[in-house]
Scaffold this motif. Structure first.
Motif, PDB file in Angstrom:
ATOM      1  N   LEU B   3       0.896  -1.233   0.137  1.00 20.33           N
ATOM      2  CA  LEU B   3       0.035  -0.029  -0.195  1.00 20.33           C
ATOM      3  C   LEU B   3       0.862   1.296   0.072  1.00 20.33           C
ATOM      4  O   LEU B   3       0.642   2.262  -0.538  1.00 20.33           O
ATOM      5  CB  LEU B   3      -0.951  -0.071   1.249  1.00 20.33           C
ATOM      6  CG  LEU B   3      -2.125   0.586   1.245  1.00 20.33           C
ATOM      7  CD1 LEU B   3      -2.971  -0.029   0.057  1.00 20.33           C
ATOM      8  CD2 LEU B   3      -2.872   0.662   2.617  1.00 20.33           C
ATOM      9  N   ILE B  10      -3.508  11.354   0.709  1.00 15.13           N
ATOM     10  CA  ILE B  10      -4.524  11.783   1.244  1.00 15.13           C
ATOM     11  C   ILE B  10      -4.798  13.226   1.683  1.00 15.13           C
ATOM     12  O   ILE B  10      -3.737  13.538   2.510  1.00 15.13           O
ATOM     13  CB  ILE B  10      -4.661  10.358   2.333  1.00 15.13           C
ATOM     14  CG1 ILE B  10      -4.592   9.195   2.121  1.00 15.13           C
ATOM     15  CG2 ILE B  10      -6.255  11.033   3.120  1.00 15.13           C
ATOM     16  CD1 ILE B  10      -4.501   8.306   3.042  1.00 15.13           C
ATOM     17  N   VAL B  96       5.097  -5.007  10.101  1.00 16.65           N
ATOM     18  CA  VAL B  96       6.591  -4.687   9.483  1.00 16.65           C
ATOM     19  C   VAL B  96       6.386  -3.853   8.356  1.00 16.65           C
ATOM     20  O   VAL B  96       7.195  -2.863   7.774  1.00 16.65           O
ATOM     21  CB  VAL B  96       7.014  -6.257   8.888  1.00 16.65           C
ATOM     22  CG1 VAL B  96       7.708  -6.863   9.947  1.00 16.65           C
ATOM     23  CG2 VAL B  96       5.934  -6.803   8.338  1.00 16.65           C
ATOM     24  N   GLU B  97       5.057  -3.432   7.899  1.00 18.10           N
ATOM     25  CA  GLU B  97       4.907  -2.730   6.586  1.00 18.10           C
ATOM     26  C   GLU B  97       4.623  -1.067   7.279  1.00 18.10           C
ATOM     27  O   GLU B  97       4.563  -0.324   6.334  1.00 18.10           O
ATOM     28  CB  GLU B  97       3.407  -3.104   5.931  1.00 18.10           C
ATOM     29  CG  GLU B  97       3.658  -4.271   5.334  1.00 18.10           C
ATOM     30  CD  GLU B  97       2.764  -4.870   4.397  1.00 18.10           C
ATOM     31  OE1 GLU B  97       1.624  -4.392   4.810  1.00 18.10           O
ATOM     32  OE2 GLU B  97       3.025  -5.416   3.357  1.00 18.10           O
ATOM     33  N   ASP B  99       2.099  -0.117   9.547  1.00 15.92           N
ATOM     34  CA  ASP B  99       0.734   0.288   9.497  1.00 15.92           C
ATOM     35  C   ASP B  99       0.590   0.017  11.109  1.00 15.92           C
ATOM     36  O   ASP B  99       1.176  -0.775  11.558  1.00 15.92           O
ATOM     37  CB  ASP B  99      -0.441  -0.714   8.948  1.00 15.92           C
ATOM     38  CG  ASP B  99       0.019  -0.443   7.244  1.00 15.92           C
ATOM     39  OD1 ASP B  99       0.164   0.819   6.627  1.00 15.92           O
ATOM     40  OD2 ASP B  99      -0.023  -1.653   6.761  1.00 15.92           O
TER      41      ASP B  99
END
Lengths: 361, 138
Positions: B3, B10, B96-97, B99
């Motif tokens: 993502l 945004i 780990v990403e 988020d």
């Protein structure tokens, strides 16, 4: 197949620290709407728990529910969930196929009879003997009845398994029904949504493993911790509803100001789910935050509940029509369809675009 | 592609308040009072609260940063920060990403996640003994 080891043993083998697991449990507590302080207690319980066997049956479905879980934004934490269970049969995910796949299901059923969890996604067709969906030459109905017999509990994943979903939408050509219409003697938990929120699937599994029982359910068999409140109640646009400030079209001033989408057909007031707080795509947003009303996908018959763009206050009740009213309705519906087609054709001939609003006038 | 790699920014909405902030601060004060009185720990799960645009950032600004901040690397990073109100900790766990998977305020003297866990201590001791036997430093 041997009796499964404990989660603690499994994590130790993989070199995952207890602190990492504690962190995972903090995330679990958050998703299960438990007090954050419960993380330590959850960790202590789960670490000693033997991993249960899980059999996942996919029937009339689009695989969106499995996609939701496996393509979740938290792969490492989700991997931990898969560490917590032994997924002994899932015909989309498993490497084995054909007879080997069916044998692994039969072995798990025999070894863990009465103890395994059964997860089901998709509805079950009953029309014409259930021939519209078969696996290994057996109807979904036959397979479900056999596997459900030895299950400790059943989790119906997604709106199709929970309430029939899109396959069950009118005219329901395959005679699709949800799991609860067939199985009456086992505890069933409905995790509805099209697809369901991934953390809700994992949260339910974690709750079962932590407490050894199903969570408290609402009147539709859904866990209250996730479905206890409506989208509307938790919506950040709710104050505008209370103030009577509504977007009238998708590009008017109200829409730009982030006002309530009720008049554009938002089904948030009658939809129970955790989207408004859990959100989607790594916590980025949920549909209303992106400017579109809620479709109500976690509610029964959401596909047949009238237009997605008609306000809830519009007096349509297509689900409760009496037989003669259905006949009359069919005639009216045909009339509306012809009228809509004429409007669309007229618009096309004038090189204009027909909008949803045009069709609903 | 995950993502984060999708080039979408945004746009933050205009700030407005739905009144969450004041209620939340009152709750924090009540919990802190309880902890100061009898040591009862408290916590607030921020993920479960609806915030209007800007309210979350206002909460961060109001609570500010205190003397202690800790970063943990355990299945993704975790950031633990004592706010300028001692005893009120802001604990954020990421995957780990990157988020957020859990975001909470803890009212305590030290959050549990910071402490060395007994199982990890035992495993570490075992490893240390094994390494001492195999490769004793001179």
């Amino acid at each position: 197949m041997n009796e499964h080891d404990t989660l603690g043993e499994r994590l130790a083998q993989q070199g995952i620290s207890r602190r990492s697991f504690l962190k995972f449990c903090a995330a679990l507590a958050s998703m299960m709407a438990l007090p954050p302080g419960a993380a330590s207690a959850i960790a202590e319980t789960l670490i000693k728990t033997k991993r249960p066997s899980v059999i996942w049956l996919s029937f009339q479905e689009c695989t969106g529910c499995t996609e939701s879980l496996t393509r979740s934004d938290t792969p490492t934490l989700e991997n931990m969930i898969f560490n917590m269970i032994s997924l002994d049969y899932h015909h989309t995910l498993q490497a084995a196929s054909g007879y080997g796949a069916e044998k692994s299901r039969e072995d798990a059923m025999k070894e863990f009879y009465g103890k395994y969890l059964l997860l089901v996604d998709g509805s079950i067709p009953l029309k014409d003997g259930g021939i519209y969906s078969t696996i290994a030459g057996r109807t979904n109905l036959d397979l479900l009845q056999e596997v459900a017999k030895g299950a400790a509990a059943i989790v119906a994943v997604g709106t199709c398994a929970s309430f029939g979903g899109i396959p069950e939408a009118r005219p329901n050509p395959t005679g699709a029904v949800p799991v609860s219409d067939i199985i009456k003697d086992k505890p069933i938990i409905n995790v509805s949504g099209c697809p369901p929120i991934p953390v809700v699937i994992t949260g339910v599994l974690a709750h079962y493993l932590t407490f050894g029982e199903l969570p408290a359910l609402d009147d539709l068999g859904r866990p209250k911790s996730f479905y206890g409140q409506s989208i509307h109640d938790r919506c950040y646009r709710r104050p505008f509803y209370d103030q009577g400030k509504f977007a009238k079209t998708f590009d008017d001033e109200g829409a730009r100001n982030g006002w309530c989408l009720f008049e554009l057909g938002c089904k948030g007031p009658i939809t129970h789910n955790a989207c408004a707080t859990t959100k989607w795509n790594g916590g980025t947003s949920f549909p209303i935050e992106s400017g579109h009303g809620c479709l109500g996908c976690s509610e029964p018959h959401f596909w047949d509940g009238g237009s997605f763009y008609a306000p809830l206050s519009t007096p349509t009740s297509p689900l409760n029509l009496a037989t003669d009213a259905v006949v009359a309705g069919a005639a009216i519906g045909a009339g509306i369809t012809i009228a809509n087609r004429m409007k669309k054709n007229a618009a096309k001939s004038e090189h204009q675009t027909a909008t949803v609003a045009d069709l609903e006038k | 592609m995950n993502l984060q790699n999708i080039p979408v920014s945004i746009e933050s909405a205009e700030e407005y308040s739905i009144g969450s902030l004041h209620a939340l601060l009152v709750e924090i004060a009540t919990l802190l009072e309880e902890f100061a009185r009898d040591g009862t720990r408290g916590s607030i799960d921020l993920n479960s609260l609806p915030f209007a645009a800007g309210e979350y950032d206002k909460l961060r600004q109001f609570l500010g940063q205190g003397e202690v901040s800790v970063r943990i690397e355990a299945v993704g990073p975790s950031e633990i920060m004592e706010t300028r109100y001692p005893g009120v900790w802001w604990v954020t766990h990421y995957n780990v990403e990157g988020d957020i998977v859990a975001d909470m305020l803890e009212i305590t003297d030290i959050p549990e996640i910071i402490k060395s866990q007994s199982a990890d201590i035992a495993a570490g001791l075992e490893l240390l003994r094994a390494q001492l036997n195999d490769e004793v430093p001179q």
